[in-house]
Design an enzyme around this catalytic site. Structure first.
Site, PDB file in Angstrom:
ATOM      1  N   GLN A 171       0.841  -1.201   0.000  1.00 23.40           N
ATOM      2  CA  GLN A 171       0.000   0.000   0.000  1.00 23.40           C
ATOM      3  C   GLN A 171       0.880   1.257   0.000  1.00 23.40           C
ATOM      4  O   GLN A 171       1.074   1.899   1.047  1.00 23.40           O
ATOM      5  CB  GLN A 171      -0.918   0.004   1.228  1.00 23.40           C
ATOM      6  N   ASP A 173       2.157   4.952  -0.074  1.00 23.45           N
ATOM      7  CA  ASP A 173       1.511   6.221   0.287  1.00 23.45           C
ATOM      8  C   ASP A 173       1.519   7.178  -0.899  1.00 23.45           C
ATOM      9  O   ASP A 173       2.516   7.282  -1.627  1.00 23.45           O
ATOM     10  CB  ASP A 173       2.265   6.879   1.453  1.00 23.45           C
ATOM     11  N   ARG A 201     -16.075   8.290   4.889  1.00 20.47           N
ATOM     12  CA  ARG A 201     -15.260   7.993   6.060  1.00 20.47           C
ATOM     13  C   ARG A 201     -13.843   7.910   5.512  1.00 20.47           C
ATOM     14  O   ARG A 201     -13.509   7.019   4.724  1.00 20.47           O
ATOM     15  CB  ARG A 201     -15.712   6.670   6.687  1.00 20.47           C
ATOM     16  N   ASP A 203     -10.086   7.271   5.451  1.00 22.07           N
ATOM     17  CA  ASP A 203      -9.213   6.334   6.137  1.00 22.07           C
ATOM     18  C   ASP A 203      -7.823   6.938   6.321  1.00 22.07           C
ATOM     19  O   ASP A 203      -7.276   7.559   5.408  1.00 22.07           O
ATOM     20  CB  ASP A 203      -9.121   5.050   5.295  1.00 22.07           C
ATOM     21  N   GLU A 210       4.730  14.041   4.833  1.00 23.55           N
ATOM     22  CA  GLU A 210       5.928  13.600   5.554  1.00 23.55           C
ATOM     23  C   GLU A 210       6.879  14.786   5.691  1.00 23.55           C
ATOM     24  O   GLU A 210       7.055  15.553   4.734  1.00 23.55           O
ATOM     25  CB  GLU A 210       6.641  12.475   4.770  1.00 23.55           C
ATOM     26  N   GLU A 245     -10.939   9.007  10.165  1.00 19.60           N
ATOM     27  CA  GLU A 245     -10.309   7.957  10.936  1.00 19.60           C
ATOM     28  C   GLU A 245      -8.925   8.463  11.324  1.00 19.60           C
ATOM     29  O   GLU A 245      -8.033   8.560  10.483  1.00 19.60           O
ATOM     30  CB  GLU A 245     -10.156   6.654  10.144  1.00 19.60           C
ATOM     31  N   ASP A 311     -11.894  -3.720  12.264  1.00 19.38           N
ATOM     32  CA  ASP A 311     -10.499  -3.953  12.640  1.00 19.38           C
ATOM     33  C   ASP A 311     -10.433  -4.647  13.995  1.00 19.38           C
ATOM     34  O   ASP A 311     -11.454  -4.921  14.621  1.00 19.38           O
ATOM     35  CB  ASP A 311      -9.750  -2.615  12.713  1.00 19.38           C
TER      36      ASP A 311
END
Lengths: 559, 414
Positions: A171, A173, A201, A203, A210, A245, A311
């Site tokens: 995954q 970024d 929503r 995630d 960063e 989230e 989760d």
């Protein structure tokens, strides 16, 4: 379409569901949008207001859909965009709102953007991701999936560079320093909002940017971009919402509300494990303590409260000592632990004790925020800890005692996950059909709790004031909104408890129990005495002057 | 069932011609006036008759009992105490007398044991009682052999809409007699009917919890006792002691009515049509004085019900009826209406749902409140510009609708 009340999410009861787990209409063993459409009447009878759809997009499903490979499609297992639109129309006709998961932080490594990006440094998509020749950058960022990842950098032999990922290595970024990425995500949102979706929503929002020397979480640049998203929603799609989230401490999550100009809602992650701790330790301290650390939020914002979700029961937001206690109390075997959490459903966590399950639901429905029910918890579904990752809490919905729990007519071997079959939680014992026929079932109790909550706006909008009775096993609080005052009293222990509440400021009011509409003796100057059975709870409306209803002019005369 | 001390007093008294019963609870402000009116009525109209006063008290904390003790009256009196159910100890019921059913039982048993020719019940919180009330409630029994005299009051057209718009039409259609105040606290009963009721089973059930009037009336109708109505005059009570929360009131009242309906299905199933009963006294028109009504609030509550209670109503109302109810929400406040036939079908569906326990009964009854408010708002809105005649015509049309739609009830009754 449902009425466009701008603060609808503050009154709403949310229901979280994965399409694949709900109902299968084409007998392929996987739930689909046509099936979800068929079951909307069940959800309407339950009384929930807003459906939260877990990731529905094309995906290799290596992280249950949170690894999106196409932001503009529907996973073929679930149907088509047309099926989704039919579902959305049917849901809106019944007064539901629908929000969907959107993973903004990363994509799947199968996403065409990533495939293009890795193919050449000159690719226009190269800048969509975060690359490095070394894995030494951003060392201040923690590793989230500690069980499976050793670093936030992974070497890509095609690109011949490291790429940045805060979650699984498959995954990567997205690089939000790239304006094209920021615009691309806005376009994705517009696509679904144009189809009628009522919100997202979002995630993993703390990780969008960063910066060296930081934890790479909750950065100012992230908030700036989120405000941009919100402006777009407000200007072009009034009444739609964004739910964050952000698995962070409340004072950090608070920033995601901004000045009411970022997210409409955010999950209150630290509350959830403390509810479990309070019930297990029979002490209200963990709950009252976390609220002393919960800052006020803008009036138009709302906490999202939950007991369980798709989760693991995450224990990131507890101390090491508290985590040890939670493992001791709720994770009896190594199979039940995952990352920093416990992969079990609500009913097994409560040893299938109806009284404790209902007590937890009472807390969920009465503490400040909008409650979010995880599919199947309304009937007390169990889990299967033998299944890998978090799949044990993602098994098919148990509709009846028929084959495959009434979920699908497929051969059982074709189901995306096996149904629960153990003697306590198996579909023969726990299913919607049986509980619908028994008004005293957990499902019936959930309907009554939801109906009672919806009758009083103070639950969704009101302030909270904790009472401090001498008995620490009793958690009592006042919820106030406008002229309405609610008194909630919960016995966190497994034995009967007396409690004396200082309600002197409310003297003269008559407590009316909301579930049975029973009037209790009026409040006087002296402490108000109540006795509560094991894990019992009361929801009272404190009716001033003996009546809590607006006068119609026909009540004051004899019948 | 009488307590020994009461039975002892009854034995000492021997016989009586008339028993006057007053259930009471914290009525110190009014019971003196009621006793004065009763005494004057008996002296004026029944001089020479042997009358006994029975006051059954539910545990007054004020001077009620002292007032009964100290009343300047030479007639024998019995001061009894009746048991109060726990739920009525914490919340006074809508009629103001916790344990009123037990009080009625005590009074009727005293009347039965004394062999009284007639028994009259009056409310201890009534401010408008006159000596003439005693005559009008007793005379039809003593002179004309009626067994039950139900009161008729002069009231404002929008007072007592729960009775005029719901209970009276339903009871009339069920049992075939048009009684306009089937839940009244005042009534006259013949000794014959008193004896019959005392010997009848059912006193321990829920039907009598809020008083004998509805159950006794249904018994009188279905078992061929003779009924009449008597005009008494204006009806004013001390509202402070009565419960006025609409939801609780409607819930308690309809709990009694639907329970009675469920238990007497054999009796009303064969009844068709509805006949008026003889009326004594001078007819008094509905009052038109100004009252403050929140019709907008009623309509708002009705619309809120449409929004929030649909899952409940779906379990109670027949699909066609539900569809017609939902259609009422499409109008503006100014165009708000609630047709008579639809209201009758709604009430019948709730009776069926109550009988079949499709929901917890308290929830079912509570969910009727917004519909009742919608219906009442329609009544007020459609008759506000007219006079007493228009309001009476509207109420009458409602009653006829319940009678016409009874076939609908019978078709759905389980």
């Amino acid at each position: 379409m449902p009425p466009a009340g701008s603060l609808w999410y503050k009154d709403a009861v949310f229901y979280e569901l994965p399409v694949k787990a709900f109902f299968d209409t084409n007998a392929d063993g996987i739930g689909d949008f046509a099936g979800l459409t068929e079951k909307l009447d069940y959800l309407r009878d339950l009384g929930v207001d807003c459906l939260w759809i877990l990731p529905m997009y094309p995906s290799p499903l290596r992280d249950d859909g949170y690894d999106i490979a196409d932001f503009y499609g529907i996973h073929p297992d679930y149907g088509s965009v047309a099926d989704f639109e039919r579902f959305l129309d049917a849901a809106h006709r019944r007064g539901f709102r629908v929000i969907a998961d959107l993973v903004v932080n990363h994509t799947s490594d199968r996403h065409p953007w990533f495939q293009e990006a890795r193919s050449s440094p000159a690719s226009p998509y190269r800048g969509y991701y975060v690359w490095s020749e070394t894995d030494e950058r951003y060392r201040g960022a923690r590793i989230i999936f500690t069980d499976s990842e050793k670093s936030n950098w992974t070497w890509d032999p095609v690109a011949k560079a490291y790429y940045w990922h805060r979650f699984f290595s498959h995954q990567p970024d997205l690089n939000y320093d790239n304006p094209d990425v920021r615009k691309a995500m806005l376009d994705v949102m517009r696509f679904w909002l144009d189809r009628g979706l009522d919100g997202f929503r979002c995630d993993a929002v703390p990780y969008l940017f960063e910066r060296e020397g930081t934890s790479c979480e909750n950065l100012p640049e992230t908030h700036a971009y989120l405000r941009e998203l919100r402006r777009t929603i407000d200007q072009e799609y009034a009444g739609r919402i964004l739910l964050a989230e952000a698995n962070q401490w409340p004072e950090d999550v608070r920033h995601y509300f901004g000045d009411g100009d970022e997210f409409h809602m955010a999950f209150h992650f630290p509350l959830m494990p403390r509810i479990y701790m309070a019930v297990r330790s029979e002490d209200r301290g963990p709950i009252t303590d976390i609220f002393t650390h919960t800052p006020p939020i803008p009036a138009a914002c709302q906490w999202g409260l939950f007991l369980r979700n798709h989760d693991e029961l995450t224990l990131e937001m507890v101390t090491d000592e508290e985590r040890d206690y939670m493992y001791y109390a709720y994770a009896p075997g190594p199979q039940t632990k995952l990352n920093l959490g416990i992969r079990r459903r609500l009913a097994p966590l409560m040893d299938n004790d109806r009284r404790r399950i209902e007590l937890l639901q009472s807390l969920l429905f009465t503490l400040p925020g909008s409650p979010i029910i995880y599919y199947g918890d309304e009937i007390g579904m169990g889990d299967d800890v033998r299944l890998g990752d978090r799949n044990g809490v993602r098994t098919p919905m148990q509709w009846s005692g028929d084959r495959n729990a009434g979920f699908s007519t497929a051969d059982p071997s074709r189901l995306y996950l096996p149904v629960i079959t153990d003697p306590v939680y198996g579909y023969a014992a726990v299913n919607v059909e049986a509980q619908t026929r028994a008004p005293g079932s957990l499902l019936g109790a959930m309907k009554r709790l939801i109906a009672a909550r919806k009758a009083s706006p103070a639950f969704g909008h009101g302030t909270i004031e904790f009472l401090r009775p001498r008995n620490p096993k009793v958690l009592a609080y006042l919820r106030r909104y406008g002229h309405e005052t609610l008194l909630i009293v919960n016995n966190l222990s497994g034995t009967p408890q007396p409690v004396e509440l200082d309600l002197a400021p409310c003297r003269g009011a008559t407590p009316i129990e909301l579930l049975g509409q029973t009037r209790f003796p009026p409040v006087r100057e002296s402490p108000y005495f109540l006795s509560l059975g094991p894990y019992a709870f009361y929801w009272f409306r404190l009716a001033e002057g003996g009546s809590g209803e607006a006068p119609y002019g026909i009540e004051g005369t004899p019948i | 069932m009488l307590p020994p001390e009461v039975r002892g007093q009854v034995t000492a008294l021997g016989t009586a011609d008339i028993v006057v019963g007053l259930p009471s609870y914290d009525n110190a402000d009014t019971i003196g006036g009621v006793l004065d009116a009763v005494r004057a009525g008996l002296q004026k109209h029944f001089d020479g008759a042997r009358a006994v006063l029975v006051c059954s008290d539910g545990g007054s904390t004020d001077e009620t009992r002292a007032q009964v003790d100290g009343v300047d009256w030479d007639a024998p009196r019995i001061l009894a105490h009746h048991e109060v159910p726990p739920e009525e100890q914490v919340a006074v019921p809508y009629h103001g007398v916790p344990g009123r059913g037990a009080a009625h039982r005590t009074i009727l048993e005293v009347a039965y044991l004394l062999g009284a020719r007639a028994c009259v019940l009056v409310g201890a919180d009534c401010r408008s009682i006159t000596p003439e009330w005693i005559d009008r409630l007793l005379r039809p029994i003593l002179d004309d052999d009626h067994d039950w005299v139900a009161p008729l009051y002069q009231r404002h057209r929008y007072e007592g809409t729960l009775t005029s718009g719901l209970v009276s039409p339903l009871v009339g259609a069920l049992y075939g007699r048009r009684i306009r105040q089937p839940l009244a606290g005042e009534a006259g009963l013949s000794g014959r009917l008193v004896a019959h009721l005392c010997r009848k089973e059912g006193w321990d059930g829920d039907l009598v919890r809020h008083g004998i009037t509805l159950w006794g009336l249904a018994t009188a109708v279905t078992e061929q006792f003779s009924l009449c109505e008597a005009w008494l005059g204006p009806y004013v009570v001390d509202a402070r002691g009565r419960r006025t929360e609409l939801g609780a009131t409607l819930s308690h009242v309809m709990d009694s009515v639907f329970a009675l309906q469920a238990q007497t299905a054999e009796a009303w199933g064969e009844v068709r049509g509805c006949q008026p009963v003889p009326v004594v006294g001078r007819r008094l028109p509905l009052g038109l004085w100004s009252v403050e009504l929140n019709v907008t609030g009623m309509i708002r509550a009705f619309r809120l019900g449409l929004k929030d209670l649909l899952p409940v109503w779906e379990q109670v109302l027949a699909p066609d009826t539900l569809a017609d109810v939902l259609a009422l929400g499409f109008t503006t406040d100014e165009g708000h209406g609630f047709p008579h036939a639809l209201w009758a079908r709604v009430v019948y569906d709730f009776a069926v749902g109550y009988r079949g326990r499709v929901l917890y009964r308290q929830h079912l009854l509570r969910s009727l409140v917004p519909l009742y408010l919608g219906r009442t708002a329609a009544f007020i809105r459609e008759t506000a510009s007219g006079g007493a005649r228009e309001a009476e015509a509207w109420i009458e049309a409602g009653c006829r609708a319940f009678e016409r739609e009874k076939a609908y009830l019978l078709a759905r009754w389980p």
